[in-house]
Write a protein that holds these residues in place. Structure first.
Motif, mmCIF file in Angstrom:
data_model
loop_
_atom_site.group_PDB
_atom_site.id
_atom_site.type_symbol
_atom_site.label_atom_id
_atom_site.label_comp_id
_atom_site.label_asym_id
_atom_site.label_seq_id
_atom_site.Cartn_x
_atom_site.Cartn_y
_atom_site.Cartn_z
ATOM 1 N N LEU A 55 -7.922 48.611 8.518
ATOM 2 C CA LEU A 55 -8.942 49.164 7.626
ATOM 3 C C LEU A 55 -8.305 49.834 6.407
ATOM 4 C CD1 LEU A 55 -11.283 50.644 10.399
ATOM 5 C CD2 LEU A 55 -11.766 48.648 8.968
ATOM 6 N N GLU A 96 -15.344 57.901 1.230
ATOM 7 C CA GLU A 96 -15.627 56.519 1.627
ATOM 8 C C GLU A 96 -14.592 56.000 2.623
ATOM 9 O OE1 GLU A 96 -18.450 55.542 1.031
ATOM 10 O OE2 GLU A 96 -19.008 56.920 -0.581
ATOM 11 N N LEU A 97 -13.351 56.479 2.509
ATOM 12 C CA LEU A 97 -12.331 56.074 3.483
ATOM 13 C C LEU A 97 -12.749 56.535 4.887
ATOM 14 C CD1 LEU A 97 -9.618 54.657 3.812
ATOM 15 C CD2 LEU A 97 -8.484 56.852 3.462
ATOM 16 N N VAL A 130 -15.848 56.888 5.939
ATOM 17 C CA VAL A 130 -16.935 55.991 6.363
ATOM 18 C C VAL A 130 -16.332 54.715 6.948
ATOM 19 C CG1 VAL A 130 -18.918 54.618 5.576
ATOM 20 C CG2 VAL A 130 -18.518 56.907 4.621
ATOM 21 N N LEU A 131 -15.275 54.226 6.272
ATOM 22 C CA LEU A 131 -14.612 52.998 6.717
ATOM 23 C C LEU A 131 -13.874 53.207 8.038
ATOM 24 C CD1 LEU A 131 -13.869 50.056 5.873
ATOM 25 C CD2 LEU A 131 -11.800 51.013 4.853
ATOM 26 N N ALA A 146 -14.203 55.412 10.330
ATOM 27 C CA ALA A 146 -15.058 55.760 11.471
ATOM 28 C C ALA A 146 -15.564 54.516 12.198
ATOM 29 C CB ALA A 146 -16.234 56.620 11.013
ATOM 30 N N THR A 147 -15.582 53.357 11.529
ATOM 31 C CA THR A 147 -16.018 52.135 12.212
ATOM 32 C C THR A 147 -15.039 51.753 13.329
ATOM 33 O OG1 THR A 147 -14.859 50.583 10.732
ATOM 34 C CG2 THR A 147 -17.104 51.224 10.115
ATOM 35 N N GLN A 155 -16.082 53.578 16.393
ATOM 36 C CA GLN A 155 -17.441 53.137 16.738
ATOM 37 C C GLN A 155 -17.391 51.787 17.453
ATOM 38 O OE1 GLN A 155 -20.415 53.826 13.716
ATOM 39 N NE2 GLN A 155 -21.696 52.160 14.451
ATOM 40 N N THR A 156 -16.497 50.917 17.004
ATOM 41 C CA THR A 156 -16.316 49.622 17.664
ATOM 42 C C THR A 156 -15.878 49.828 19.113
ATOM 43 O OG1 THR A 156 -15.754 48.559 15.575
ATOM 44 C CG2 THR A 156 -14.989 47.463 17.586
ATOM 45 N N THR A 177 -21.514 58.308 18.560
ATOM 46 C CA THR A 177 -20.590 58.585 17.451
ATOM 47 C C THR A 177 -20.429 60.101 17.321
ATOM 48 O OG1 THR A 177 -22.352 58.718 15.823
ATOM 49 C CG2 THR A 177 -21.412 56.528 16.210
ATOM 50 N N ILE A 222 -19.926 61.441 6.940
ATOM 51 C CA ILE A 222 -19.002 61.168 8.032
ATOM 52 C C ILE A 222 -17.645 61.737 7.644
ATOM 53 C CG2 ILE A 222 -17.796 59.322 9.276
ATOM 54 C CD1 ILE A 222 -20.328 57.578 8.738
#
Lengths: 400, 400
Positions: free
Chosen positions: B50, B65-66, B68-69, B71-72, B75-76, B96, B145
């Motif tokens: 990422l 924004e980093l 937000v990225l 955190a996926t 979450q996965t 989450t 986030i």
């Protein structure tokens, strides 16, 4: 200075290079003075990658958790696009469906939007930020992450445009508008500058892949001006869907679909209470049923099509209902194609059916079923006749 | 029946097969009657993937924004692990950081947890669900986030254990506990069954990679019983960190670090107001400074180490402060290694320094700097002497 909702699909944001191109395009719209709310999908291929992981763990992954997983796809895109904008000096902010407060019902994987809170978006717009919203996702009644059904990101864009009373909802895709037919089947297909809502709805329902029919219907309910544009071809104005009574009369296009299963249930008529009871479970499951038999044609029975992808789910439902109604036979065949002539004068021009049948029979093409209604004329044909039929009808009814 | 918080790091959930193994392990704990809150990291490699995408768009990606990225990534993992549990019939729910309500401050990329709302987790536990929480992430004051700094998922686990008053916080990793030294450097290293908090803190601060020092300190503040376990070796009880005054006396281990920069600022002493002002900006930036000079040794000046990875950020800060204080010289060298003897009797056994120096000088190894305090004795050596020094000290002080 208008408020526009712009939606970019998976192909449009399919790589980092494409995301940068979308950022440049957004900045151009911004320089024209527009306020922008941008809805994005997952990068193309990402959703399939996530589904493959889930299915490796379970053939039928838990639906709540599948939504948690799939939502990361759009979350990745919003972050990357917001970064690309900020790196270019354009103030922007990403928001997940949850952060916007896109409230949905509880149906994981096919949730419906119930209410959108516009506060957070309006605050960001007032700060001069481009607002990047994750499509396809929302927040269920128990604060769980939900995903919308088919056409999810389009639906998000339309719902946001309605809630925000946007001037236009612009759907950027890999074609530059709605065409008179699929250009891959007929290279002479022409882009429509305008299409009336009802014809657009029929096009989407009967095979045009550009927009999902639920998104079109959603736009219709809220009178959202929908424009389909190419994210690649910058100088085309695309196709605008109008609600104007004065929309130009004529045939909008020829839609076709190879992925339908034709179902016949003898002894039922389409308008009967039994037919309603038989088809209701399919509607509840979100399966689109297209009824083809005319209501006065009892000898043919109830004739309809179901999308091929839904048929595995639909067949046991139909068999169970038909058995309960007295051992009715459920006949089905998959070797068919559906071709439809769509336009706002199809229902008033009595010659169209005659022209259509004549043009096809000249080439020894025979229709198995035939339906006309106000805005459409639909034929069920052998699959191998589909492409030729589309080209003959396009040439005969729309022009060489 | 106890409430346990279990944390599985990136390697432990590094593939779908590993996630299934973790699911089996969780089910075993559950069968022993424990309530479980499980914290997971991103699958190993995912965070780097990422970050690479973000850096392709911008050399310094926007920090909001980093987050937000990034955190996926977790979450996965929570979705996949919850699916794997449910596929095995074990009720589970993923949450989450935002859904738990792990409230943090606003510092993107290095946020601190301020408060955890335990309501949602307790409701899920009461329903008999295993609760799977995304580590490393929270919700900032503006509902953005956030991600935590280094050791993020460990910190999440410790904070949850404190908030939930869990019986134990079990950190599953790729080693089965805390060793007397790094087994890759000295194969005779032994696993400790227990370690006292202060020694664990020193081990983490001075080079042991198993736990991040902030997580250990966090556990110390809240008296969380931390146990380090292997997610691969099922039959080891790992190492338990105790707060017991009656902890066994002795030397806990030898820590080493090759990734330190030695900084000397002549003319300053460690306890001075100037030293405090010089080092304060580094602390504010979250950079760990390890002060080495003894306070009565003014001729040596202020001597400290900074992690190599932070030095690019630290140097300009130090140079600016030193220039403002009257052109003080900032000397630094990277060709050094740090080796520390750690234990709760290092400060009371006066012979340890003598033994250490004797053992090393027998092999012609010379220490450039030398510090003793209550629980540690630290040497700065030439890098090429590090491995041999670790082995000599382990043999001499801990045993063959």
């Amino acid at each position: 200075m208008a408020l526009l909702v712009q939606k970019f699909g998976g192909t449009s944001v399919g790589s980092l290079v494409r995301i940068e191109a979308v950022a440049e395009r957004i900045i151009k719209s911004r320089r024209q003075g527009h306020d922008l709310v941008v809805v994005v999908s997952a990068m193309s291929g990402e959703t399939n990658r996530l589904i493959a992981m889930a299915q490796a763990l379970s053939p039928e992954p838990d639906r709540r958790e599948l939504d948690v997983l799939l939502a990361t796809g759009e979350q990745t895109t919003i972050a990357l696009l917001a970064m690309a904008l900020k790196a270019r000096g354009q103030p922007a902010i990403s928001l997940t469906g949850d952060q916007v407060r896109i409230h949905t019902d509880h149906r994981h994987g096919k949730a419906r939007i119930e209410h959108i809170d516009t506060t957070v978006i309006n605050q960001a717009l007032a700060r001069g930020q481009v607002v990047i919203v994750a499509g396809f996702q929302g927040r269920g009644p128990d604060n769980a992450i939900t995903t919308l059904g088919r056409g999810g990101s389009d639906t998000t864009a339309v719902a946001l445009a309605a809630a925000l009373k946007a001037e236009e909802c612009q759907i950027f895709t890999d074609v530059d508008g709605i065409y008179t037919t699929d250009p891959r089947l007929e290279p002479k297909a022409r882009r429509l500058e305008y299409i009336d809502f009802e014809s657009m709805q029929a096009m989407a329902a009967l095979g045009a892949k550009v927009l999902e029919v639920r998104s079109v219907e959603h736009a219709g309910r809220h009178k959202v001006k929908l424009r389909v544009l190419s994210s690649f071809a910058e100088h085309s104005a695309g196709t605008l869907m109008t609600f104007d009574e004065a929309a130009p009369q004529g045939i909008s296009g020829i839609a076709s679909c190879l992925q339908s299963v034709l179902v016949t249930i003898k002894g039922l008529t389409a308008n009967s209470e039994q037919a309603r009871r038989l088809l209701e479970p399919l509607g509840d499951a979100g399966i689109d049923v297209d009824i083809l038999c005319s209501t006065d044609d009892a000898s043919n029975g109830l004739v309809f099509t179901v999308p091929l992808g839904d048929f595995g789910q639909a067949l046991p439902m139909l068999q169970a209902s038909a058995a309960a109604m007295g051992e009715l036979d459920v006949l089905h065949r998959q070797d068919v194609a559906k071709v439809s002539v769509i336009g706002n004068d199809v229902g008033i021009r009595s010659d169209i059916a005659t022209i259509t049948c004549g043009a096809l029979s000249d080439k020894q093409i025979e229709a198995r079923h035939f339906l006309t209604s106000a805005r459409r004329l639909t034929l069920i044909l052998a699959q191998q006749d589909m492409v030729q039929s589309v080209r003959i009808l396009h040439q005969t009814l729309i022009g060489p």
